[in-house]
Design a protein around this motif. Structure first.
Motif, PDB file in Angstrom:
ATOM      1  N   ASP A 246       0.847  -1.197   0.000  1.00 43.91           N
ATOM      2  CA  ASP A 246       0.000   0.000   0.000  1.00 43.91           C
ATOM      3  C   ASP A 246       0.881   1.246   0.000  1.00 43.91           C
ATOM      4  O   ASP A 246       0.716   2.160  -0.819  1.00 43.91           O
ATOM      5  N   ASP A 250       1.739   3.476  -3.503  1.00 47.79           N
ATOM      6  CA  ASP A 250       1.263   4.864  -3.552  1.00 47.79           C
ATOM      7  C   ASP A 250       2.432   5.829  -3.713  1.00 47.79           C
ATOM      8  O   ASP A 250       2.342   6.808  -4.459  1.00 47.79           O
TER       9      ASP A 250
ATOM     10  N   LYS B 189      -2.963   5.028   9.991  1.00 47.68           N
ATOM     11  CA  LYS B 189      -3.803   4.318   9.025  1.00 47.68           C
ATOM     12  C   LYS B 189      -5.116   4.013   9.739  1.00 47.68           C
ATOM     13  O   LYS B 189      -5.504   2.850   9.916  1.00 47.68           O
ATOM     14  N   ASP B 222      -0.049   5.849   3.575  1.00 50.16           N
ATOM     15  CA  ASP B 222       0.190   5.705   2.133  1.00 50.16           C
ATOM     16  C   ASP B 222       0.142   7.069   1.441  1.00 50.16           C
ATOM     17  O   ASP B 222       0.962   7.380   0.583  1.00 50.16           O
TER      18      ASP B 222
HETATM   19 MG   LIG Z   1      -3.236   3.276  -0.651  1.00 58.11          MG
END
Ligand SMILES: [Mg+2]
Ligand SMILES: [Mg+2]
Lengths: 355, 355
Positions: A246, A250, B189, B222
């Motif tokens: 992830d 990105d 996150k 991310d």
């Molecule tokens: Mg992502």
């Protein structure tokens, strides 16, 4: 050959860009002698509006009986900005990935020669960069057991992986590397994490026993985050677990200079779903200004998945020519007057005339 | 005032660069009327060679009775390349962090005007970037329970955090932001992880109740990995958990163009340790070519830690002048003839003459 494609256009600019991907597939059909038929299914905000469910059962059925899923984009501000919304468009995609057993996400990242000036990185760092990122999509800490203590003062998340979860995506990555520069880089944190050490053992064994012709190297995730900026050209196929993938994918998505060109594939043992990585961009909906190239390149990945590699390459070559000739939407060239449809038409015509 | 500094020079270029940091501290002493005394301790490969232990008890005692620890670098190829080595130099630093209760790592990242051409990022992205990264150093998944099934086919790592672990570093980050541009960005996150949601709740509460003058915003990790490349200037103080901090701070370390300028602080409630982020670079040992600036800037962080902010700023200003005038080692300018000592002397003289 005849192929049945489930077409899930979704919300915002999804339908417009997916339409150009459909045009391109139809041109590929004419040029190479295939027939693509499309069966449309509802997903996302439009599915909530019409059925109350972001992923109606009928849509799942359409996907299960198709040879592949072509996906547009989902998301609508009327749900995104409402914290009380009980169903959200994004739930449709998460549930669909699960229903179809899509455990691998693939993202190609490429520096296009005509777009190097748009990259935040200097030209000499990025020129020639061309990589595929294989990210495990259904395991790891995002899906592990979560815990919050009763007093709310202590929380935990469990990251876990099995040999089986690792080996199935690893083989996909090695197979992809065979057709490319024959190098796989495993990104992990094996100096600290037990799961990373398992990844390293399983992947090393598969490399040795099944893919002796592929070079396998290893990077710790913190170093990979540096190397992606310092020298992205070193990467051919990157293989990694869910959360590292992830973050790294990105990060990689911005080095090419435009998110409007990036496609992705989510695949499992029996199904595959192909979509642009950009969102539904509702502000641009219906204005014929959305960049269709990411969606068109997702159709190229769909062709690869069907075993039609020559056809997939024909699409990518046509995209390269459109970019080289400046046939692009205004996000890539503010002076351009080409709209979504004109770019799609140009690429479709190129594909037919190439044969 | 009088300050007692534990001096742990370590291996490779560690002693050479730490010596210049000592010179600089002595110049600060003369200019501002302080006395710094240094007590030397063994750590790393040299400690293994002399005592068999990468962190002898005597060294811990020296650190515990000092007001702060000035650290050089550790690591030697004779241990690094030997997989059977039972003791490794790096264990010394890990054990020391633990012994001193150092739970916060701080890394300043700054784009120096004269070095913009060395950055992999384009000048217009990086110009003016100046951030502090606060990384939690003793919790999270790196230190959580690890498990490997008996058949070796299933592994797990637990990420866990408590309110206490989060709030103590959060307050440090908010205090730092007070003296800067008054903005803290929490990287987490929280859309997937329970621990991230705990971080968000705890940090939000502290911001509201104790630091209403500080702007708090949130970025998913991310997205943060993208933003660090797209627009590093947006960051003032970044606050994050251990693993995200490892990835984001290493990513950030390359955008300024030289790792030879980056210092770090590891601090707890009672002790602080200050070191360059570069390694022991054994190939350069004894050649008077190592860049001493990261070590000198770690002395500036040490001064901040002792509450001597004016003195810390004087060191940073002298470094700025050395860089602006091209008084740098050959890693920053291949035509330069300045060695390690000449650069350190230049900065020391500047500090004394500024007062
Ligand atoms: Mg992502
Ligand atoms: Mg690191």
């Amino acid at each position: 050959m005849e192929y049945k494609i489930a077409l899930l256009s979704g919300d915002g600019i999804g339908p417009e860009v997916a339409k150009q991907a459909v045009n391109v597939l139809e041109s590929v059909g004419k040029a190479f002698g295939h027939t693509f038929t499309f069966e449309e299914g509802l997903v996302g905000a439009i599915a909530i509006d019409k059925t109350g469910n972001p992923l109606p059962d009928e849509t799942i059925k359409i996907c299960l009986r198709g040879d592949a899923v072509l996906f547009g984009a989902i998301g609508d501000p009327k749900y995104d900005t409402n914290p009380d919304a009980k169903v959200r468009p994004e739930q449709g995609l998460l549930k669909l990935r699960k229903s179809l057993g899509l455990y691998t996400n693939v993202r190609p990242v490429k520096a296009y020669p005509t777009l190097l000036d748009k990259s935040p990185l200097k030209r000499n760092r990025i020129e020639g960069a061309d990589m595929l990122i294989y990210r495990e999509l259904t395991g790891g800490i995002y899906f592990g057991e979560k815990h919050l203590s009763e007093d709310g003062k202590q929380a935990s998340d469990l990251c876990s992986y099995s040999e089986e979860e690792i080996s199935r995506i690893a083989r996909m990555a090695f197979e992809a590397a065979k057709l490319r520069r024959k190098k796989v880089t495993l990104v992990d944190k094996a100096n600290v994490l037990e799961t990373s050490r398992l990844w390293r053992r399983v992947v090393t064994k598969i490399a040795k026993e099944e893919y002796p012709q592929i070079e396998l190297d290893f990077l710790f995730v913190d170093n990979a985050a540096m190397q992606m900026i310092l020298d992205p050209r070193q990467f051919d196929v990157i293989l990694t677990e869910n959360m590292f993938g992830d973050i790294i994918s990105d990060e990689a998505s911005v080095i090419g200079g435009s998110i409007g060109l990036l496609a992705s594939a989510s695949v499992g043992d029996e199904h595959g779903l192909f979509e642009p990585i950009h969102g539904s961009y509702p502000q641009a909906k219906g204005k014929n200004i959305a960049n269709p190239i990411a969606s068109i390149l997702s159709a190229a990945l769909l062709l690869d998945y069907l075993g039609l590699n020559e056809e997939g390459n024909a699409v990518r070559e046509a995209v390269d020519i459109a970019l080289a000739n400046g046939v692009v939407t205004s996000d890539l060239d503010e002076h351009s007057t080409y709209g979504t449809k004109a770019v799609g038409d140009y690429i479709s015509v190129l594909i037919q005339s190439a044969e």
